[in-house]
Motif scaffolding. Structure first.
Motif, PDB file in Angstrom:
ATOM      1  N   SER A 305       0.849  -1.201   0.000  1.00 26.01           N
ATOM      2  CA  SER A 305       0.000   0.000   0.000  1.00 26.01           C
ATOM      3  C   SER A 305       0.883   1.250   0.000  1.00 26.01           C
ATOM      4  N   ARG A 306       0.238   2.407  -0.169  1.00 24.35           N
ATOM      5  CA  ARG A 306       0.991   3.668  -0.171  1.00 24.35           C
ATOM      6  C   ARG A 306       0.674   4.447   1.090  1.00 24.35           C
ATOM      7  N   ARG A 307       1.730   4.963   1.735  1.00 21.92           N
ATOM      8  CA  ARG A 307       1.507   5.819   2.906  1.00 21.92           C
ATOM      9  C   ARG A 307       2.399   7.054   2.739  1.00 21.92           C
ATOM     10  N   ASP A 308       1.814   8.202   2.454  1.00 28.29           N
ATOM     11  CA  ASP A 308       2.575   9.421   2.179  1.00 28.29           C
ATOM     12  C   ASP A 308       3.603   9.105   1.104  1.00 28.29           C
ATOM     13  N   ARG A 312       4.375   0.810   1.713  1.00 27.19           N
ATOM     14  CA  ARG A 312       4.301  -0.075   2.878  1.00 27.19           C
ATOM     15  C   ARG A 312       3.995  -1.496   2.442  1.00 27.19           C
ATOM     16  N   ASP A 381       8.225   0.038   5.824  1.00 32.26           N
ATOM     17  CA  ASP A 381       8.031   1.201   4.960  1.00 32.26           C
ATOM     18  C   ASP A 381       9.314   1.483   4.213  1.00 32.26           C
TER      19      ASP A 381
END
Lengths: 387, 203, 120
Positions: A305-308, A312, A381
């Motif tokens: 997934s994408r976090r900022d 991740r 991350d």
């Protein structure tokens, strides 16, 4: 206690004589010289350490009292004070500007290591006075020197330990590799078919030598990491491909625990900043942990997934989750949730510690959370590289 | 309160700083047994914020050093600054001793204070002498941190000051440092008046 | 009184003004030639006879001692003084080695008089 009620009863001004008493009895030396450089104030500390009483000191110049200061930095500092300069003579660069002594418990006299400050003051009548303050630094300097000695010793010991671990690990690995090799050949029937009972004994031996080799590799890795000698070659890594490879690699291990792996990737082809081999090491560790601690017949999910600005990777298992007690030491060396549990399932307790070091080196992060529906999720991350 | 220095006044102040730093460099050079090279002095009216910004862009990371207050005809602050990762190396050089571990900085700070005290007193006393004025300097204080921590400002970063700065470096070791003098605008009027009188007498 | 020609080289205009002022007080007849740097000084002295040179050390372009060496070749009978704020022993030693007089700034009447006395 009601402060405001009593405020009116207590004086807001402090009597000047109190300052004099404070200087008189302070635990450091105070000397005042008048504009003719003669002593006009000599406190109790000075009398005690110099063995010159105040009535003997008053009216004298410091040069008369201590002829040895002639031509030394302290004399220059006193003269310069009358031109307005404040000076500090540190204990580091000036051992003992004045001949001042203390007595040890055994009666022996020792000279005080001192820090001296010299400052000018001008009275309301325009007279310039010079104030000297002398601090006894003997204990502090001794303690500092002792501390330095201890730290040097500790560093020396640490170096010895590193060398020892390296040497022993290498010495252990060589014969183990031979044993592993022979047992593998035996187990695979290369020198002849083995009977079932014999093969199962050989396989037990083989598994355990494999475990020992893994343990030694982990120990060597940790040692290299702590000594800062682990080499990284960081570049762009195609993440989904690496995860697929890791899943392939760990499938046999998962099968043992009847756990399957599934990658969930809505993000498509993503590149991250990492060292490919080390990232693989982290993924392998997380996947094998997830299998070990999952319930049988469950699925471990690997979710991208994408976090900022980070990408991740979440490894989600169906096990018991992380207990409160374990949370504190989860990334520490040799920490396992339950020692007996671990021995059954295998593992060195070094894995997560190594993962954390690797993630730190790659400017990434590793964290975990307990799933609301049960089990734990480990997250790593990584920085995304957009081509 | 003029905030403009004409070329002759700037020249005069530059020469004063050259002479003052010459003395300080000579003292430093003897302490470290090495030659000290000095930059051309920087002389300008700036805000304290501009000084902070200049150091922020010029030096990577924190600064460490010594600060003294000066009062009298020349009033303001005197600073001796180094990049903080070099400050311990400077003390080692000056003590010609192998010293120091990270964090064992108690006595090394005291030594740095004394070194700063010697140099800054040499600078301010030369400046004061050359304009026939007296000064009073305070005891040195160890300072460390980012440029906004280290450049004195009391939150009044818009305040204008006369900046006198000389950068220096040691030839043999790769250490560079800064002597920074920030004079309050009020005290500068006295300075300029004295300079103008001297310049007038030269015809 | 023998008329002498003096070369003053210093990048500070104020310093040159001060030196000129003091020399004019002591020897009003002497000719003073000034330059702000070494290259200018070399050009301006191409067609002159110089008796005395007062040079700063830290200047843009060639430094005072390098300039002194060049000028000494051109004017072997002249007297050269380095008048500088750079008073480190390394500089003083270099000056000594070249046979150049070394004088510490600040510029005072006394010091200039001392320099002038060397050429009388």
């Amino acid at each position: 206690m009601n402060i405001s009620a009593t405020a009116a009863d207590h004086p807001m001004k402090i009597d000047d004589s109190l300052f004099r008493v404070a200087f008189e009895t302070s635990d450091y030396g105070v000397i005042f010289l008048n504009s003719a450089q003669r002593v006009v104030f000599w406190n109790d500390w000075m009398a005690a350490k110099s063995k010159i009483e105040a009535d003997m000191a008053l009216g004298q110049s410091l040069l008369e009292l201590f002829p040895e200061i002639a031509g030394k930095r302290i004399s220059g500092a006193i003269i310069r004070a009358y031109s307005g300069a404040s000076t500090i003579l540190s204990s580091v660069l000036n051992k003992a500007p004045f001949p001042l002594y203390n007595r040890k418990d055994n009666g022996e006299l020792y000279i005080l290591l001192q820090s001296v400050s010299v400052r000018p003051f001008t009275s309301s009548e325009g007279e310039t006075f010079c104030m000297l303050q002398i601090n006894d630094m003997t204990a502090i300097i001794k303690r500092d020197a002792l501390l330095k000695e201890y730290v040097e010793k500790a560093q020396g010991l640490s170096k010895l330990k590193s060398e020892f671990i390296s040497t022993v690990s290498h010495e252990l690995r060589t014969p183990l590799t031979s044993i592993n090799g022979s047992l593998t050949l035996l187990s695979n029937g290369v020198v002849g078919n083995l009977e079932v009972d014999v093969k199962s004994l050989v396989d037990i031996a083989l598994n355990n030598t494999s475990r020992l080799i893994l343990l030694i590799n982990d120990i060597l890795d940790i040692e290299k990491i702590e000594a800062g000698r682990l080499d990284f070659s960081i570049g762009a890594v195609l993440l989904p491909k690496l995860i697929s490879q890791s899943i392939e690699c760990n499938k046999p291990y998962g099968d043992k625990f009847q756990v399957s792996y599934k990658m969930i990737n809505p993000a498509g082809d993503v590149n991250v900043l990492a060292d490919m081999d080390r990232l693989m090491q982290v993924m392998n560790n997380l996947l094998s942990n997830a299998a070990k601690f999952s319930q049988a017949n469950s699925q471990v999910e690997i979710i991208i997934s994408r976090r900022d600005e980070f990408i991740r990777v979440t490894v989600k298992d169906n096990g018991a989750g992380i207990s409160e007690a374990f949370k504190e030491r989860i990334f520490e060396k040799f920490s396992q949730a339950d020692a007996s549990d671990e021995r059954e399932k295998g593992g060195t307790g070094l894995g997560l510690s190594i993962c954390k070091h690797i993630m730190d080196r790659m400017s990434g992060k590793i964290s975990y959370s307990n799933n609301p529906e049960g089990g734990a999720s480990f997250h790593i991350d990584l920085k995304e590289i957009v081509s | 309160m003029s905030i403009y220095l004409n070329p002759l006044q700037e020249d005069f102040l530059t020469e004063l700083m050259n002479i003052a730093m010459g003395l300080a460099a000579s003292a430093m050079s003897e302490m470290i047994n090495d030659e000290v090279s000095l930059s051309v002095p920087k002389v300008s009216f700036v805000s304290r914020q501009e000084v902070i910004t200049q150091f922020f862009s010029q030096v990577d990371g924190d600064l460490a050093g010594v600060s003294q207050k000066v009062s009298g005809a020349l009033a303001g602050e005197l600073l001796l600054l180094f990049p903080s990762n070099k400050s311990l190396a400077v003390v080692e050089l000056m003590m010609q001793d192998t010293v120091s571990l990270e964090g064992m900085a108690g006595l090394e700070q005291e030594a740095l204070c004394e070194i700063g005290n010697i140099l800054l007193n040499a600078v301010i006393s030369s400046l004061a002498d050359n304009i026939n004025e007296s000064f009073v300097s305070s005891l040195p204080v160890y300072i460390c941190g980012s440029s906004s921590h280290v450049i004195p400002n009391n939150g009044l970063t818009n305040e204008s000051v006369l900046l006198l700065q000389v950068d220096f470096s040691f030839s043999k070791k790769s250490v560079s440092g800064y002597v920074v003098i920030l004079l309050n605008v009020d005290s500068v009027d006295v300075l300029l008046a004295k300079m103008d009188a001297r310049l007038a007498s030269l015809g | 009184m023998n008329k002498k020609t003096i070369l003053v080289v210093d990048d500070s205009k104020v310093s040159r003004m001060l030196i000129k002022c003091i020399i004019n007080d002591v020897e009003p007849n002497w000719i003073i030639v000034e330059s702000a740097n070494g290259d200018e000084a070399l050009k301006v002295t191409e067609s002159l006879e110089i008796d005395l040179m007062i040079l700063d050390y830290n200047m843009p372009g060639i430094d005072g001692l390098t300039l002194a060496k060049e000028l000494k070749e051109r004017f072997p009978d002249s007297s050269i003084s380095l008048l500088t704020a750079n008073i480190q022993s390394a500089t003083e030693n270099k000056a000594r080695d070249l046979g150049v007089d070394f004088v510490k700034k600040p510029i005072t009447e006394e010091k200039i008089k001392g320099i002038l006395a060397r050429v009388k």
